[in-house]
Design a protein around this motif. Structure first.
Motif, PDB file in Angstrom:
ATOM      1  N   SER A  61     -16.093  11.769  -7.324  1.00 32.81           N
ATOM      2  CA  SER A  61     -15.394  11.623  -6.052  1.00 32.81           C
ATOM      3  C   SER A  61     -15.470  10.164  -5.601  1.00 32.81           C
ATOM      4  CB  SER A  61     -16.008  12.516  -4.979  1.00 32.81           C
ATOM      5  OG  SER A  61     -15.796  13.882  -5.297  1.00 32.81           O
ATOM      6  N   VAL A  62     -14.397   9.694  -4.976  1.00 33.68           N
ATOM      7  CA  VAL A  62     -14.296   8.308  -4.538  1.00 33.68           C
ATOM      8  C   VAL A  62     -13.999   8.275  -3.053  1.00 33.68           C
ATOM      9  CG1 VAL A  62     -12.955   6.178  -4.729  1.00 33.68           C
ATOM     10  CG2 VAL A  62     -13.473   7.515  -6.786  1.00 33.68           C
ATOM     11  N   GLN A  63     -14.681   7.406  -2.343  1.00 32.64           N
ATOM     12  CA  GLN A  63     -14.388   7.155  -0.928  1.00 32.64           C
ATOM     13  C   GLN A  63     -14.741   5.704  -0.649  1.00 32.64           C
ATOM     14  OE1 GLN A  63     -16.723   8.796   2.558  1.00 32.64           O
ATOM     15  NE2 GLN A  63     -14.811   9.936   2.842  1.00 32.64           N
ATOM     16  N   LEU A  64     -13.701   4.877  -0.503  1.00 31.75           N
ATOM     17  CA  LEU A  64     -13.959   3.448  -0.336  1.00 31.75           C
ATOM     18  C   LEU A  64     -12.871   2.802   0.518  1.00 31.75           C
ATOM     19  CD1 LEU A  64     -11.810   1.837  -2.415  1.00 31.75           C
ATOM     20  CD2 LEU A  64     -13.374   2.799  -4.106  1.00 31.75           C
ATOM     21  N   THR A  65     -13.186   1.635   1.033  1.00 23.44           N
ATOM     22  CA  THR A  65     -12.240   0.832   1.798  1.00 23.44           C
ATOM     23  C   THR A  65     -11.694  -0.264   0.896  1.00 23.44           C
ATOM     24  OG1 THR A  65     -13.451   1.257   3.841  1.00 23.44           O
ATOM     25  CG2 THR A  65     -11.917  -0.590   3.846  1.00 23.44           C
ATOM     26  N   ALA A  66     -10.378  -0.450   0.900  1.00 24.80           N
ATOM     27  CA  ALA A  66      -9.761  -1.423   0.005  1.00 24.80           C
ATOM     28  C   ALA A  66      -8.500  -1.985   0.638  1.00 24.80           C
ATOM     29  CB  ALA A  66      -9.437  -0.771  -1.336  1.00 24.80           C
ATOM     30  N   ILE A  67      -7.933  -3.008  -0.007  1.00 25.49           N
ATOM     31  CA  ILE A  67      -6.694  -3.639   0.430  1.00 25.49           C
ATOM     32  C   ILE A  67      -5.651  -3.438  -0.667  1.00 25.49           C
ATOM     33  CG2 ILE A  67      -5.585  -5.826   1.043  1.00 25.49           C
ATOM     34  CD1 ILE A  67      -8.380  -6.734   2.031  1.00 25.49           C
ATOM     35  N   LEU A  68      -4.446  -3.047  -0.296  1.00 21.69           N
ATOM     36  CA  LEU A  68      -3.381  -2.806  -1.260  1.00 21.69           C
ATOM     37  C   LEU A  68      -2.797  -4.139  -1.719  1.00 21.69           C
ATOM     38  CD1 LEU A  68      -1.554   0.231   0.397  1.00 21.69           C
ATOM     39  CD2 LEU A  68      -3.475   0.232  -1.218  1.00 21.69           C
ATOM     40  N   THR A  69      -2.816  -4.371  -3.045  1.00 25.08           N
ATOM     41  CA  THR A  69      -2.349  -5.647  -3.594  1.00 25.08           C
ATOM     42  C   THR A  69      -1.017  -5.517  -4.327  1.00 25.08           C
ATOM     43  OG1 THR A  69      -3.719  -5.252  -5.556  1.00 25.08           O
ATOM     44  CG2 THR A  69      -4.671  -6.606  -3.791  1.00 25.08           C
ATOM     45  N   ALA A  70      -0.561  -4.311  -4.607  1.00 29.05           N
ATOM     46  CA  ALA A  70       0.762  -4.073  -5.187  1.00 29.05           C
ATOM     47  C   ALA A  70       1.085  -2.596  -5.029  1.00 29.05           C
ATOM     48  CB  ALA A  70       0.818  -4.462  -6.664  1.00 29.05           C
ATOM     49  N   ILE A  71       2.339  -2.298  -4.685  1.00 31.72           N
ATOM     50  CA  ILE A  71       2.795  -0.906  -4.549  1.00 31.72           C
ATOM     51  C   ILE A  71       4.130  -0.778  -5.246  1.00 31.72           C
ATOM     52  CG2 ILE A  71       3.342   0.992  -2.976  1.00 31.72           C
ATOM     53  CD1 ILE A  71       1.829  -1.836  -1.245  1.00 31.72           C
ATOM     54  N   HIS A  72       4.270   0.243  -6.091  1.00 30.74           N
ATOM     55  CA  HIS A  72       5.569   0.502  -6.722  1.00 30.74           C
ATOM     56  C   HIS A  72       6.094   1.838  -6.205  1.00 30.74           C
ATOM     57  CE1 HIS A  72       8.894   0.442  -9.409  1.00 30.74           C
ATOM     58  NE2 HIS A  72       8.434  -0.579 -10.105  1.00 30.74           N
ATOM     59  N   PRO A  73       6.986   1.820  -5.202  1.00 21.42           N
ATOM     60  CA  PRO A  73       7.420   3.069  -4.566  1.00 21.42           C
ATOM     61  C   PRO A  73       8.214   3.985  -5.490  1.00 21.42           C
ATOM     62  CG  PRO A  73       8.706   1.208  -3.750  1.00 21.42           C
ATOM     63  CD  PRO A  73       7.601   0.630  -4.572  1.00 21.42           C
ATOM     64  N   LEU A  74       8.886   3.444  -6.497  1.00 19.76           N
ATOM     65  CA  LEU A  74       9.681   4.288  -7.394  1.00 19.76           C
ATOM     66  C   LEU A  74       8.840   4.958  -8.466  1.00 19.76           C
ATOM     67  CD1 LEU A  74      12.838   2.024  -7.911  1.00 19.76           C
ATOM     68  CD2 LEU A  74      12.507   3.891  -6.271  1.00 19.76           C
ATOM     69  N   LYS A  75       7.710   4.365  -8.815  1.00 22.71           N
ATOM     70  CA  LYS A  75       6.876   4.893  -9.894  1.00 22.71           C
ATOM     71  C   LYS A  75       5.571   5.505  -9.399  1.00 22.71           C
ATOM     72  CE  LYS A  75       8.850   1.623 -13.179  1.00 22.71           C
ATOM     73  NZ  LYS A  75       8.597   0.501 -14.123  1.00 22.71           N
ATOM     74  N   SER A  76       5.375   5.506  -8.090  1.00 20.81           N
ATOM     75  CA  SER A  76       4.229   6.180  -7.458  1.00 20.81           C
ATOM     76  C   SER A  76       2.883   5.702  -8.000  1.00 20.81           C
ATOM     77  CB  SER A  76       4.349   7.706  -7.610  1.00 20.81           C
ATOM     78  OG  SER A  76       5.483   8.182  -6.947  1.00 20.81           O
ATOM     79  N   TRP A  77       2.675   4.411  -7.958  1.00 19.92           N
ATOM     80  CA  TRP A  77       1.361   3.849  -8.247  1.00 19.92           C
ATOM     81  C   TRP A  77       1.142   2.624  -7.369  1.00 19.92           C
ATOM     82  CZ3 TRP A  77       1.678  -1.180  -9.408  1.00 19.92           C
ATOM     83  CH2 TRP A  77       2.741  -1.653 -10.175  1.00 19.92           C
ATOM     84  N   TYR A  78      -0.098   2.224  -7.274  1.00 21.71           N
ATOM     85  CA  TYR A  78      -0.407   0.993  -6.565  1.00 21.71           C
ATOM     86  C   TYR A  78      -1.740   0.441  -7.052  1.00 21.71           C
ATOM     87  CZ  TYR A  78      -2.486   4.611  -3.469  1.00 21.71           C
ATOM     88  OH  TYR A  78      -3.145   5.698  -2.972  1.00 21.71           O
ATOM     89  N   TYR A  79      -1.992  -0.816  -6.705  1.00 20.75           N
ATOM     90  CA  TYR A  79      -3.273  -1.448  -6.985  1.00 20.75           C
ATOM     91  C   TYR A  79      -3.997  -1.666  -5.672  1.00 20.75           C
ATOM     92  CZ  TYR A  79      -2.380  -2.479 -11.916  1.00 20.75           C
ATOM     93  OH  TYR A  79      -2.156  -2.367 -13.267  1.00 20.75           O
ATOM     94  N   ALA A  80      -5.324  -1.558  -5.727  1.00 19.59           N
ATOM     95  CA  ALA A  80      -6.152  -1.779  -4.552  1.00 19.59           C
ATOM     96  C   ALA A  80      -7.317  -2.681  -4.937  1.00 19.59           C
ATOM     97  CB  ALA A  80      -6.666  -0.453  -3.995  1.00 19.59           C
ATOM     98  N   GLN A  81      -7.730  -3.521  -4.001  1.00 16.72           N
ATOM     99  CA  GLN A  81      -8.818  -4.465  -4.246  1.00 16.72           C
ATOM    100  C   GLN A  81      -9.893  -4.273  -3.196  1.00 16.72           C
ATOM    101  OE1 GLN A  81      -7.669  -8.594  -4.811  1.00 16.72           O
ATOM    102  NE2 GLN A  81      -9.551  -9.336  -3.846  1.00 16.72           N
ATOM    103  N   SER A  82     -11.148  -4.250  -3.655  1.00 16.26           N
ATOM    104  CA  SER A  82     -12.281  -4.103  -2.752  1.00 16.26           C
ATOM    105  C   SER A  82     -13.404  -5.019  -3.215  1.00 16.26           C
ATOM    106  CB  SER A  82     -12.773  -2.642  -2.733  1.00 16.26           C
ATOM    107  OG  SER A  82     -13.913  -2.497  -1.909  1.00 16.26           O
ATOM    108  N   GLU A  83     -13.876  -5.863  -2.337  1.00 14.05           N
ATOM    109  CA  GLU A  83     -14.976  -6.782  -2.644  1.00 14.05           C
ATOM    110  C   GLU A  83     -14.686  -7.600  -3.897  1.00 14.05           C
ATOM    111  OE1 GLU A  83     -18.362  -4.238  -2.824  1.00 14.05           O
ATOM    112  OE2 GLU A  83     -18.490  -3.987  -0.656  1.00 14.05           O
ATOM    113  N   GLY A  84     -13.440  -8.059  -4.036  1.00 17.09           N
ATOM    114  CA  GLY A  84     -13.075  -8.938  -5.131  1.00 17.09           C
ATOM    115  C   GLY A  84     -12.805  -8.258  -6.455  1.00 17.09           C
ATOM    116  N   VAL A  85     -12.786  -6.927  -6.493  1.00 17.39           N
ATOM    117  CA  VAL A  85     -12.543  -6.177  -7.731  1.00 17.39           C
ATOM    118  C   VAL A  85     -11.345  -5.261  -7.508  1.00 17.39           C
ATOM    119  CG1 VAL A  85     -13.553  -4.704  -9.522  1.00 17.39           C
ATOM    120  CG2 VAL A  85     -15.032  -6.209  -8.163  1.00 17.39           C
ATOM    121  N   GLY A  86     -10.432  -5.213  -8.478  1.00 17.45           N
ATOM    122  CA  GLY A  86      -9.219  -4.424  -8.325  1.00 17.45           C
ATOM    123  C   GLY A  86      -9.217  -3.182  -9.202  1.00 17.45           C
ATOM    124  N   ILE A  87      -8.312  -2.234  -8.856  1.00 16.62           N
ATOM    125  CA  ILE A  87      -8.207  -0.991  -9.616  1.00 16.62           C
ATOM    126  C   ILE A  87      -6.811  -0.401  -9.465  1.00 16.62           C
ATOM    127  CG2 ILE A  87      -8.965   0.585  -7.765  1.00 16.62           C
ATOM    128  CD1 ILE A  87     -10.699   1.971 -10.008  1.00 16.62           C
TER     129      ILE A  87
END
Length: 276
Positions: A61-87
């Motif tokens: 289970s994951v519960q974290l605070t992050a900032i969205l660094t890329a969103i692709h609305p047509l393909k339903s994915w995004y990247y998020a960054q927290s404390e200098g690490v992205g996912i």
């Protein structure tokens, strides 16, 4: 509950489409696939990345605070960054059109194995704030092959090569100190052709390219819009403004950075193939 539906396997998860859900009384006999309650809740992207793909398959289970660094609305994915690490976050079958670049969010979900590194799937997002993009990182060429920058907000400088349309995105190669980096522009595509052969500074999120065996091949830069492209040296107004070069000099030494720009030559046509 008991769920009946059509099995589908998107990139990183398994879902049932057109599902019917029926509430049942009592305990379901087979709980072998239920999440292990002993697994801790992960509260940082670094913890998820440290699992590796094998550990991420256990569906922490994951519960974290992050900032969205890329969103692709047509393909339903995004990247998020927290404390200098992205996912990478797989939001298959979710509507992400209301999400915006730079939003600070509470991100809940489950870990899963990705094509190269661990990811988050089945996310639930709560927006906590707007316009929270972190300072853009400068990519270290020696560190980049490790995948350390994936999903993080970075900036690169380079020369824009011709624009292509691929899989719903506008793409171009950015000639940088790392070599040719494919760039995908997600929104606001007008006037992009005017940037061909310009030297620019681009800010976006690093995405990875990899083989089916999970071997890193290279990178892409996911750019939200032209708002994140700054022109450092405009493109020539026409091909006539480009100085002629001798064909014999094309592969010889030229000052650093000059080989990334368009060249203009004179000569006689000796072969023509197709419509080229």
């Amino acid at each position: 509950v008991v769920v009946t539906g059509w099995l589908a396997r998107p990139l990183y998860t398994t879902i049932l489409r057109r599902a019917e859900v029926t509430r049942v009384n009592g305990r379901i006999p087979d709980q072998s696939q239920a999440p292990d309650p002993a697994l801790p809740v992960l509260t940082s992207v670094a913890q998820i990345r440290n699992l590796g793909n094998e550990g991420a398959r256990q569906a922490y289970s994951v519960q974290l605070t992050a900032i969205l660094t890329a969103i692709h609305p047509l393909k339903s994915w995004y990247y998020a960054q927290s404390e200098g690490v992205g996912i990478y976050v797989d939001a298959t079958d979710q509507d992400v059109s209301s999400l915006r670049l730079g939003q600070k969010v509470l991100l809940e979900g489950l870990t899963s194995a990705g094509g190269f590194a661990p990811i988050i799937c089945h996310p639930k997002v709560t927006v906590l704030g707007e316009n929270a993009l972190p300072p853009a990182m400068t990519v270290d060429p020696e560190l980049a092959p490790s995948g350390a920058y994936i999903g993080t907000w970075v900036e690169m400088e380079g020369v824009v090569h011709p624009i292509e349309s691929t899989d719903g995105d506008l793409n171009f190669k950015l000639m940088t100190q790392l070599g040719a980096i494919p760039v995908a522009l997600i929104r606001n595509r007008a006037q992009l052709d005017q940037l061909v052969d310009a030297r620019v500074r681009v800010r976006g999120a690093i995405a990875s390219s990899f083989t089916k065996e999970g071997v890193l091949l290279g990178y892409r830069l996911m750019v939200d819009s032209l708002d994140y492209v700054s022109v450092l040296r405009p493109a020539p107004t026409s091909s006539a403004a480009i100085q002629h070069r001798a064909i014999a000099d094309l592969l010889r030494y030229s000052p650093p950075g000059q080989s990334s720009f368009r060249v203009r030559i004179r000569g006689a046509v000796t072969l023509r193939q197709g419509n080229d």
